[in-house]
Design a protein around this motif. Structure first.
Motif, PDB file in Angstrom:
ATOM      1  N   THR A  98       0.820  -1.215   0.000  1.00  0.00           N
ATOM      2  CA  THR A  98       0.000   0.000   0.000  1.00  0.00           C
ATOM      3  C   THR A  98       0.852   1.262   0.000  1.00  0.00           C
ATOM      4  O   THR A  98       0.509   2.262  -0.641  1.00  0.00           O
ATOM      5  N   GLU A  99       1.973   1.245   0.727  1.00  0.00           N
ATOM      6  CA  GLU A  99       2.835   2.426   0.779  1.00  0.00           C
ATOM      7  C   GLU A  99       3.455   2.712  -0.584  1.00  0.00           C
ATOM      8  O   GLU A  99       3.655   3.872  -0.956  1.00  0.00           O
ATOM      9  N   VAL A 100       3.762   1.644  -1.321  1.00  0.00           N
ATOM     10  CA  VAL A 100       4.318   1.831  -2.664  1.00  0.00           C
ATOM     11  C   VAL A 100       3.278   2.476  -3.568  1.00  0.00           C
ATOM     12  O   VAL A 100       3.581   3.403  -4.338  1.00  0.00           O
ATOM     13  N   ARG A 101       2.056   2.001  -3.488  1.00  0.00           N
ATOM     14  CA  ARG A 101       0.986   2.575  -4.325  1.00  0.00           C
ATOM     15  C   ARG A 101       0.745   4.041  -3.971  1.00  0.00           C
ATOM     16  O   ARG A 101       0.498   4.879  -4.840  1.00  0.00           O
ATOM     17  N   LYS A 102       0.797   4.325  -2.677  1.00  0.00           N
ATOM     18  CA  LYS A 102       0.625   5.705  -2.245  1.00  0.00           C
ATOM     19  C   LYS A 102       1.723   6.607  -2.799  1.00  0.00           C
ATOM     20  O   LYS A 102       1.465   7.733  -3.259  1.00  0.00           O
ATOM     21  N   ALA A 103       2.963   6.106  -2.799  1.00  0.00           N
ATOM     22  CA  ALA A 103       4.078   6.891  -3.329  1.00  0.00           C
ATOM     23  C   ALA A 103       3.964   7.074  -4.838  1.00  0.00           C
ATOM     24  O   ALA A 103       4.272   8.148  -5.376  1.00  0.00           O
ATOM     25  N   LEU A 104       3.501   6.051  -5.539  1.00  0.00           N
ATOM     26  CA  LEU A 104       3.344   6.166  -6.991  1.00  0.00           C
ATOM     27  C   LEU A 104       2.252   7.160  -7.367  1.00  0.00           C
ATOM     28  O   LEU A 104       2.349   7.849  -8.382  1.00  0.00           O
ATOM     29  N   ARG A 105       1.174   7.234  -6.555  1.00  0.00           N
ATOM     30  CA  ARG A 105       0.092   8.189  -6.859  1.00  0.00           C
ATOM     31  C   ARG A 105       0.593   9.628  -6.789  1.00  0.00           C
ATOM     32  O   ARG A 105       0.045  10.506  -7.462  1.00  0.00           O
ATOM     33  N   LYS A 106       1.596   9.853  -5.951  1.00  0.00           N
ATOM     34  CA  LYS A 106       2.125  11.211  -5.829  1.00  0.00           C
ATOM     35  C   LYS A 106       2.994  11.607  -7.023  1.00  0.00           C
ATOM     36  O   LYS A 106       3.294  12.787  -7.202  1.00  0.00           O
ATOM     37  N   ARG A 107       3.400  10.628  -7.812  1.00  0.00           N
ATOM     38  CA  ARG A 107       4.204  10.904  -9.011  1.00  0.00           C
ATOM     39  C   ARG A 107       3.274  10.947 -10.211  1.00  0.00           C
ATOM     40  O   ARG A 107       2.746   9.916 -10.641  1.00  0.00           O
ATOM     41  N   SER A 108       3.085  12.104 -10.747  1.00  0.00           N
ATOM     42  CA  SER A 108       2.068  12.313 -11.782  1.00  0.00           C
ATOM     43  C   SER A 108       2.297  11.466 -13.030  1.00  0.00           C
ATOM     44  O   SER A 108       1.337  11.069 -13.698  1.00  0.00           O
ATOM     45  N   GLY A 109       3.507  11.166 -13.361  1.00  0.00           N
ATOM     46  CA  GLY A 109       3.757  10.417 -14.589  1.00  0.00           C
ATOM     47  C   GLY A 109       3.887   8.928 -14.413  1.00  0.00           C
ATOM     48  O   GLY A 109       4.173   8.212 -15.391  1.00  0.00           O
ATOM     49  N   ALA A 110       3.642   8.410 -13.200  1.00  0.00           N
ATOM     50  CA  ALA A 110       3.864   6.989 -12.943  1.00  0.00           C
ATOM     51  C   ALA A 110       2.842   6.122 -13.683  1.00  0.00           C
ATOM     52  O   ALA A 110       3.222   5.180 -14.403  1.00  0.00           O
ATOM     53  N   ALA A 133       0.631  -4.458 -12.195  1.00  0.00           N
ATOM     54  CA  ALA A 133       0.780  -3.197 -11.471  1.00  0.00           C
ATOM     55  C   ALA A 133      -0.517  -2.393 -11.489  1.00  0.00           C
ATOM     56  O   ALA A 133      -0.937  -1.830 -10.472  1.00  0.00           O
ATOM     57  N   LEU A 134      -1.183  -2.359 -12.635  1.00  0.00           N
ATOM     58  CA  LEU A 134      -2.446  -1.609 -12.728  1.00  0.00           C
ATOM     59  C   LEU A 134      -3.549  -2.267 -11.899  1.00  0.00           C
ATOM     60  O   LEU A 134      -4.409  -1.571 -11.343  1.00  0.00           O
ATOM     61  N   SER A 135      -3.552  -3.593 -11.809  1.00  0.00           N
ATOM     62  CA  SER A 135      -4.574  -4.269 -10.999  1.00  0.00           C
ATOM     63  C   SER A 135      -4.413  -3.921  -9.525  1.00  0.00           C
ATOM     64  O   SER A 135      -5.402  -3.802  -8.787  1.00  0.00           O
ATOM     65  N   PHE A 136      -3.144  -3.753  -9.098  1.00  0.00           N
ATOM     66  CA  PHE A 136      -2.928  -3.316  -7.719  1.00  0.00           C
ATOM     67  C   PHE A 136      -3.298  -1.850  -7.539  1.00  0.00           C
ATOM     68  O   PHE A 136      -3.949  -1.476  -6.556  1.00  0.00           O
ATOM     69  N   MET A 137      -2.887  -1.017  -8.475  1.00  0.00           N
ATOM     70  CA  MET A 137      -3.163   0.418  -8.365  1.00  0.00           C
ATOM     71  C   MET A 137      -4.661   0.714  -8.384  1.00  0.00           C
ATOM     72  O   MET A 137      -5.125   1.677  -7.770  1.00  0.00           O
ATOM     73  N   ALA A 138      -5.425  -0.116  -9.069  1.00  0.00           N
ATOM     74  CA  ALA A 138      -6.865   0.130  -9.220  1.00  0.00           C
ATOM     75  C   ALA A 138      -7.648  -0.127  -7.938  1.00  0.00           C
ATOM     76  O   ALA A 138      -8.872   0.048  -7.914  1.00  0.00           O
ATOM     77  N   ASN A 139      -6.965  -0.513  -6.876  1.00  0.00           N
ATOM     78  CA  ASN A 139      -7.667  -0.710  -5.601  1.00  0.00           C
ATOM     79  C   ASN A 139      -8.123   0.606  -4.996  1.00  0.00           C
ATOM     80  O   ASN A 139      -9.080   0.637  -4.212  1.00  0.00           O
ATOM     81  N   GLU A 140      -7.447   1.708  -5.316  1.00  0.00           N
ATOM     82  CA  GLU A 140      -7.814   3.018  -4.773  1.00  0.00           C
ATOM     83  C   GLU A 140      -8.574   3.816  -5.832  1.00  0.00           C
ATOM     84  O   GLU A 140      -8.277   3.746  -7.024  1.00  0.00           O
TER      85      GLU A 140
END
Length: 902
Positions: A98-110, A133-140
């Motif tokens: 979850t912390e990785v996903r949170k950090a990636l959301r803060k990077r606009s181009g990720a 990666a997108l399946s994990f990111m799509a949780n939020e």
């Protein structure tokens, strides 16, 4: 011997560094290697990171703290395909944290960088881990929006047709997460993604099948998607899955998708026409549990790991695989037959939400399946079946059908279940089954349903209370059932739920109170057990339905004066007046409740509105405490009698009661004679008792004549009363006033003089030939009793205040019986006139003006003796009781205005 060839021993160029094999055991060192300019070093570093983070979540957090994300994001956009592959593998696995996903959301181009790897030029491994990666990111939710904005849905839809099962798995899982947002559902349809998702249901990999059904379940929540799925025969494919016992691990999810599709009448018609609906119902009803389920109690569990395994690793693994992956992380229970039945019942319940679908389900005998499921051993199945019955029986025909199939008995039995969900569903079903169906009400009563419903009123689960109250309300429409419920204590049982904080409970219970408090005994029991206070408090609710039902309950309870007075004492009248002035909270039920309280409590009505109509009959216990301002609390007569004497305006009381009963009065006289006259002969005592009984009979005859007075007005012969002695000595008056009363019960001060007035009016004025003559004669009578005629302009000189204060001092009370006043002006005469007129059924109104002015208004026809001339409409007249007693003043004339105003 051959010639020797000279070897070339020339070394490498001097400007090239020889190959260096570096061995590192520190993650920080590997992260530094990501910044190497050599692609081979970058590739090996990424591969090492991938293996490191795939071991556990703690390793992902370690690399995150080492700021590995920025180098990896840079490498997935690099020119070398091998580096991109290994970099996205590492990044894809790290996204599980979850912390990785949170950090990636803060990077606009990720997210756009990851989506760029989904194009067709990349190899399947890159596609696999980019989709992961997108399946994990799509949780939020925020990531869902970003993926859609970067056109990720279209790219994922294209990957559904990939030949690599792992790409299919990760892509359909990402879509399943994205379509939890309604905007993504329409995007999948626009990119023609419904057909590929449906095709994945036929996959040879169980995990892909489940994820495809999960995506279809969410996609089918959109009505336009349901239309497309009907066109591509999704219903037929799902029914094929249900027909295969080997796919029983998919049955639950297949039924969930079917429940969405069958929500549309078009789908229900489709499955009805091709016979699929009956097949579906028969399959769920008649299926037998697998042998393994029977041996293990019908339920098998499997431990799931949170890590994502590839579809290839799970190929062919079905229900009996203890290590099969869940559609998404976390523990999961393998579905078994009871779960299928639960979902099937919920599917029918969801489909039955529309009237058209209920009719179609009834035609296909869906009630038969649901009634069968009520007897299942699983509480979940029982609850789902009862809930479905509660929905489908909103159709009138279904109510009778369920009764004929014997569904009422198991429902009543389920009310005693130890499971709250079962009770809630069963109570809802019974509430709907008893709606406008007296046969079901009687049958449920026969099965002991009333006792079970009364027990439900004490449940902790609030919806159970609301449903039980609704069912009891329906049964109360039958008088026999209402009497039975009352005998079992329904009125008392309804009091406690009124204090609930749940608005649905408040609303249903208040409506039940209005259904059962329709007789005097029920209202008395409700009042004595403290039910009025919580009922009145519900008027302050912010919920419109609660206020409406509460107002209706108060309208029913306020029929009799004692209950209405108690409601007023508790502030109900004040609250209703406040709501009446509100533009947003006022409604017709509030108006009806207010009028009922005022009509049942004429004392409050006259004090607040200064007017009593001809239909407002003044009875014993009425009092006039003067004009009150709007919003002022209204006190009871008991409270006024308890006050110490003061200099404020006296309270005028109407109370012509003599004795409570013949037995009480006789017993009191007998007791006094035994204590005070022990030396007198027994014959004298007997004569005294006989005189007392004769007096009571005369009074009762007077009351009976009073009730028959309307018949006398129509020309019927007036019944003569028994002869009695017109003279009554002071000792008998004192005996009447000192009648023994029940201790603790308030009794208003008696008014024997008013009782005499009523007798005299009945004797002399009631037999007069016409209403006009009665009006004039009664006016003269009242004027005579109140001090006689007062010349115009001499009212101020008329001595009435001193005698009234002397009377108040004599009684040591602010409450003055109206019959004791011998000198009165407008207000006293008008009140006495209205009181006596009501006793002989002479219609007149009472209106209060300013400065102790009050007047009576009557409606009289013309006096023309010609019977052929119509006498209607009657004309309004003001009765003069002061200046020219008996004069009839036409309203709006100078004489009438002068009489009404100072």
């Amino acid at each position: 011997m051959g010639k020797k060839v000279k070897k070339d021993e020339k070394g490498p160029p001097s400007d090239v560094f020889e190959t260096l094999l570096v061995e590192s055991r520190q993650a920080a060192t590997v992260v530094l290697m990501l910044n190497s300019p050599e692609e081979d070093v970058q590739s090996k570093a990424c591969e090492a990171i991938y293996k490191f983070v795939d071991k556990c979540d703690e390793n992902k957090k370690v690399l995150l703290d080492l700021e590995v994300l920025d180098p990896l994001l840079s490498l997935i956009q690099g020119p070398d395909r091998t580096v991109r592959r290994h970099a996205i593998m590492a990044l894809g696995v790290m996204c599980a944290h979850t912390e990785v996903r949170k950090a990636l959301r803060k990077r606009s181009g990720a997210i756009p960088a990851i989506i760029s790897l989904l194009n067709s030029d990349e190899d399947s491994v890159i596609h696999e881990f980019a989709a992961l990666a997108l399946s994990f990111m799509a949780n939020e939710f925020a990531s869902k929006v970003a993926i859609q904005a970067a056109n990720g849905v279209e790219q994922l839809v294209h990957l559904l047709s990939s030949h690599d099962p792992d790409v299919q798995k990760n892509s359909v899982e990402a879509i399943a997460q994205l379509v939890m947002d309604y905007k993504a559902r329409s995007s999948v349809r626009e990119y023609n993604g419904l057909q590929p998702v449906l095709d994945l249901v036929k996959s040879e990999y169980a995990i892909i099948q489940r994820l495809a059904l999960l995506a279809l379940d969410r996609l089918s929540q959109d009505s336009e998607n349901r239309r497309v799925l009907r066109e591509i025969d999704a219903i037929g494919r799902l029914l094929d899955i249900l027909a295969q016992p080997t796919l029983n691990d998919l049955h639950v999810m297949a039924v969930m998708v079917l429940s969405n599709l069958l929500e549309d009448p078009e789908s229900l018609v489709l499955v009805r026409d091709n016979g699929a609906l009956k097949r579906f119902v028969a399959l769920i009803t008649d299926a037998a549990p697998p042998e393994d389920d029977k041996k293990e109690g019908g339920k098998k569990s499997s431990s799931r790991t949170g890590n994502k395994k590839s579809a290839k690793e799970t190929k062919g693994k079905k229900e009996d695989d203890a290590k099969e992956d869940a559609p998404f992380g976390g523990d999961c229970i393998i579905p078994t037959l009871p779960d299928v039945k639960v979902c099937a019942a919920k599917a029918i319940a969801r489909s039955a939400r529309s009237a058209e679908n209920r009719k179609l389900l009834h035609e296909q005998e869906a009630e038969k399946m649901l009634t069968t499921l009520l007897s299942h051993d699983s509480p979940e199945v029982q609850a789902a079946a009862a809930l479905a019955i509660g929905v489908i029986c909103e159709n009138v025909s279904s109510r009778d059908c369920i009764k004929e199939m014997g569904g009422l008995a198991p429902l009543v039995k389920l009310l005693n279940s130890e499971y709250g969900e079962v009770k809630e569903a069963a109570s809802l079903a019974i509430a709907n089954l008893t709606t406008a169906n007296n046969k079901n009400c009687l049958e449920i009563s026969r099965l002991g349903g009333i006792d079970a419903l009364l027990m439900c009123l004490g449940e902790v689960r609030e919806e159970v209370i609301a449903n039980a109250a609704c069912a009891l309300t329906n049964m109360a429409q039958d008088e026999k059932l209402r009497t039975e419920a009352h005998a079992k204590g329904v009125v008392t049982a309804l009091i406690y739920p009124l204090s609930s904080y749940n608005t649905n409970v408040q609303s249903k219970v208040a409506l039940a109170v209005s259904a059962f408090a329709c007789d005097a005994e029920s209202r008395r029991e409700f009042k004595e057990n403290g039910g009025l206070q919580p009922l009145v408090q519900l008027l302050n609710s912010g919920n419109d339905e609660v206020r409406r039902n509460t107002a209706w309950a108060i309208t029913v309870c306020g029929v009799d004066e004692p209950t209405a007075s108690e409601i007023c004492r508790l502030g109900g009248l004040q609250i209703l007046q406040e709501i009446q002035t509100s533009a947003s909270r006022h409604n017709t039920f509030i108006e009806a409740a207010l009028q009922r309280l005022l009509d049942s409590n004429l004392s409050a009505k006259f004090s607040l509105y200064n007017h009593l109509g001809a239909g407002n009959i003044i009875e014993d216990g009425f009092f006039d405490c003067g004009q009150l301002k709007q919003g002022t609390s209204f006190k009871t007569l008991e409270e006024y009698c308890a006050q110490e004497m003061n200099d404020k305006r006296p309270v005028l009381l109407v109370n012509a009661k003599w004795v409570p009963s013949e037995e009480d009065y006789t017993a009191s006289i007998s007791s006094k004679l035994e204590d005070d006259q022990k030396t007198e002969s027994s014959s004298k005592v007997k004569d005294t008792l006989l005189k007392s009984k004769s007096k009571i009979k005369n009074v009762r005859s007077s009351n009976a004549s009073n009730r028959e007075s309307p018949d006398n007005k129509k020309g019927k012969k007036f019944k003569e009363k028994e002869e009695k002695n017109p003279k009554e000595d002071d000792s008998q008056d004192k005996e009447r006033e000192s009648v023994l009363r029940e201790p603790g019960v308030f009794c208003p001060p008696p008014d024997p003089q008013l009782f005499k007035y009523i007798e005299e009016v009945i004797d002399k004025i009631l037999p007069l030939p016409s209403i006009r003559v009665q009006v004039v004669a009664l006016a003269e009578f009242v004027s005579l009793k109140m001090g006689g005629r007062i010349p115009r302009g001499e009212v101020a000189n008329f001595s009435w205040e001193l005698p009234l204060n002397q009377l108040r001092f004599q009684l040591k009370s602010n409450v003055i019986p109206i019959g004791r006043i011998k000198a009165g002006i407008h207000i006293h005469r008008a009140l006495l006139y209205k009181t006596l007129a009501d006793r002989i059924a002479l219609p007149c109104s009472l209106t209060r003006g300013e400065y102790n002015r009050a007047w009576n208004e009557v409606l009289l026809p013309d006096e023309d003796e010609d019977p052929l001339i119509p006498k209607f409409p009657p004309k309004r007249y003001i009765v003069d009781l002061v200046h020219e007693p008996g004069s009839l003043l036409v309203p709006d004339t100078q004489a009438a205005v002068s009489y009404m105003k100072l």
